[in-house]
Design an enzyme around this catalytic site. Sequence first.
Site, short mmCIF file in Angstrom:
data_model
loop_
_atom_site.label_atom_id
_atom_site.label_comp_id
_atom_site.label_asym_id
_atom_site.label_seq_id
_atom_site.Cartn_x
_atom_site.Cartn_y
_atom_site.Cartn_z
N ASP A 289 0.42 -2.17 12.34
CA ASP A 289 0.79 -2.69 11.01
C ASP A 289 1.03 -4.19 11.12
O ASP A 289 1.96 -4.66 11.79
CB ASP A 289 2.06 -1.98 10.53
CG ASP A 289 2.41 -2.38 9.10
OD1 ASP A 289 2.39 -1.50 8.23
OD2 ASP A 289 2.70 -3.58 8.86
N ASP B 68 4.51 -5.59 10.04
CA ASP B 68 5.56 -5.26 11.02
C ASP B 68 5.43 -6.12 12.26
O ASP B 68 6.43 -6.55 12.84
CB ASP B 68 5.47 -3.78 11.41
CG ASP B 68 6.04 -2.87 10.32
OD1 ASP B 68 6.76 -3.37 9.45
OD2 ASP B 68 5.75 -1.67 10.36
N THR C 181 -1.09 7.60 -1.16
CA THR C 181 -2.38 7.47 -1.86
C THR C 181 -3.27 6.40 -1.24
O THR C 181 -4.46 6.34 -1.53
CB THR C 181 -2.15 7.06 -3.33
OG1 THR C 181 -1.53 5.75 -3.33
CG2 THR C 181 -1.23 8.04 -4.04
N ARG D 263 0.84 -1.20 0.00
CA ARG D 263 0.00 0.00 0.00
C ARG D 263 0.87 1.24 0.00
O ARG D 263 1.77 1.38 0.83
CB ARG D 263 -0.89 -0.03 1.25
CG ARG D 263 -2.12 0.80 1.15
CD ARG D 263 -3.05 0.48 2.28
NE ARG D 263 -2.55 0.96 3.56
CZ ARG D 263 -3.33 1.37 4.55
NH1 ARG D 263 -4.64 1.34 4.41
NH2 ARG D 263 -2.84 1.78 5.70
C1 PRP Z 1 -1.38 -4.13 4.66
C2 PRP Z 1 -2.29 -5.32 4.85
C3 PRP Z 1 -3.13 -5.28 3.61
C4 PRP Z 1 -3.29 -3.81 3.37
C5 PRP Z 1 -4.63 -3.39 3.88
O1 PRP Z 1 -0.36 -4.45 3.82
O2 PRP Z 1 -1.60 -6.51 5.04
O3 PRP Z 1 -2.54 -5.92 2.50
O4 PRP Z 1 -2.26 -3.14 4.12
O5 PRP Z 1 -4.89 -2.08 3.55
P1 PRP Z 1 -6.02 -1.67 2.50
O6 PRP Z 1 -7.24 -2.45 2.82
O7 PRP Z 1 -6.21 -0.19 2.75
O8 PRP Z 1 -5.50 -1.93 1.12
P2 PRP Z 1 0.85 -3.44 3.41
O9 PRP Z 1 0.53 -2.80 2.11
O10 PRP Z 1 1.15 -2.54 4.56
O11 PRP Z 1 2.03 -4.42 3.11
P3 PRP Z 1 2.81 -5.47 4.05
O12 PRP Z 1 1.87 -6.64 4.25
O13 PRP Z 1 3.98 -5.84 3.19
O14 PRP Z 1 3.20 -4.82 5.33
N1 URA Z 2 -2.54 -2.30 7.14
C1 URA Z 2 -2.22 -2.72 8.38
O1 URA Z 2 -1.30 -3.53 8.55
N2 URA Z 2 -2.91 -2.24 9.42
C2 URA Z 2 -3.91 -1.36 9.28
O2 URA Z 2 -4.53 -0.96 10.28
C3 URA Z 2 -4.24 -0.93 7.98
C4 URA Z 2 -3.54 -1.42 6.93
#
Ligand code: PRP
Ligand code: URA
Length: 212
Positions: free
Chosen positions: A201, A204, A109, A105
């Site tokens: 997150d 993380d 944006t 994400r």
């Molecule tokens: C997080 C989560 C989803 C997304 C959710 O991933 O695991 O994939 O955000 O957000 P959304 O519903 O607004 O799209 P992230 O993009 O942070 O990547 P990561 O899993 O690599 O930390």
């Molecule tokens: N992605 C995450 O990991 N946590 C949130 O709360 C939203 C998006």
Amino acid sequence: MTDKVTVVDHPLVQHKMTLLRQVGTTSREFRQLLREIGWFLGYEALKDLKLEEVPSETPMGKTKGKLLAGKKLALISILRAGDGLLAPLLDLVPSARVGQIGLMRNEETLMPEKYMMKVPRDLDKRVTVLLDPMLATAGSAIQAVQEALEAGAKDIRFICLVAAPEGIAAFTQAYPDVPVTVAAIDDHLNERGYIVPGLGDAGDRIFGTKRY
Ligand code: PRP
Ligand code: URA
């Protein structure tokens, strides 16, 4: 809310969710709790899998049993955090095929950006289970379903841990026929697109890449 969204509110799930969300929960504890909750989510999401009758023989004699029918399931992890749900789903269905869709994400944006995709063949003949702990704006989940459809998937389900009401609304509007199984629908999204109270997150917390 549509009948395609199932909140798994078993007391054990609620108990484990409270522990998992805690700011002081370590990555090791977080992964273990996610695994345990994932068993309940998988149990619910897969309760309509088709069976076929097969001959069977126990030490007591011949009988009939039931085995899963058709091709093996496809479990698709939405990277990175989806990997935290892959372990419990593989515990339940060890012979499943596994795929990955890499979506990150954009912090500005809030739109997902794809960086990789590798999924099993013949998705059209498999139950396809998309895995991601977080459904926030639903941008990532909606793109993942789109990618799975373009790869041929027909029977798609989505399993997540925590959703925002805004994400549930957006997802069910985009894909009203895709079942969602979730452990909790939280209060709201904050201005940075994070679920409140949420858990922070997910990537993380699973991988220990940031300290809380
Ligand atoms: C997080 C989560 C989803 C997304 C959710 O991933 O695991 O994939 O955000 O957000 P959304 O519903 O607004 O799209 P992230 O993009 O942070 O990547 P990561 O899993 O690599 O930390
Ligand atoms: N992605 C995450 O990991 N946590 C949130 O709360 C939203 C998006």
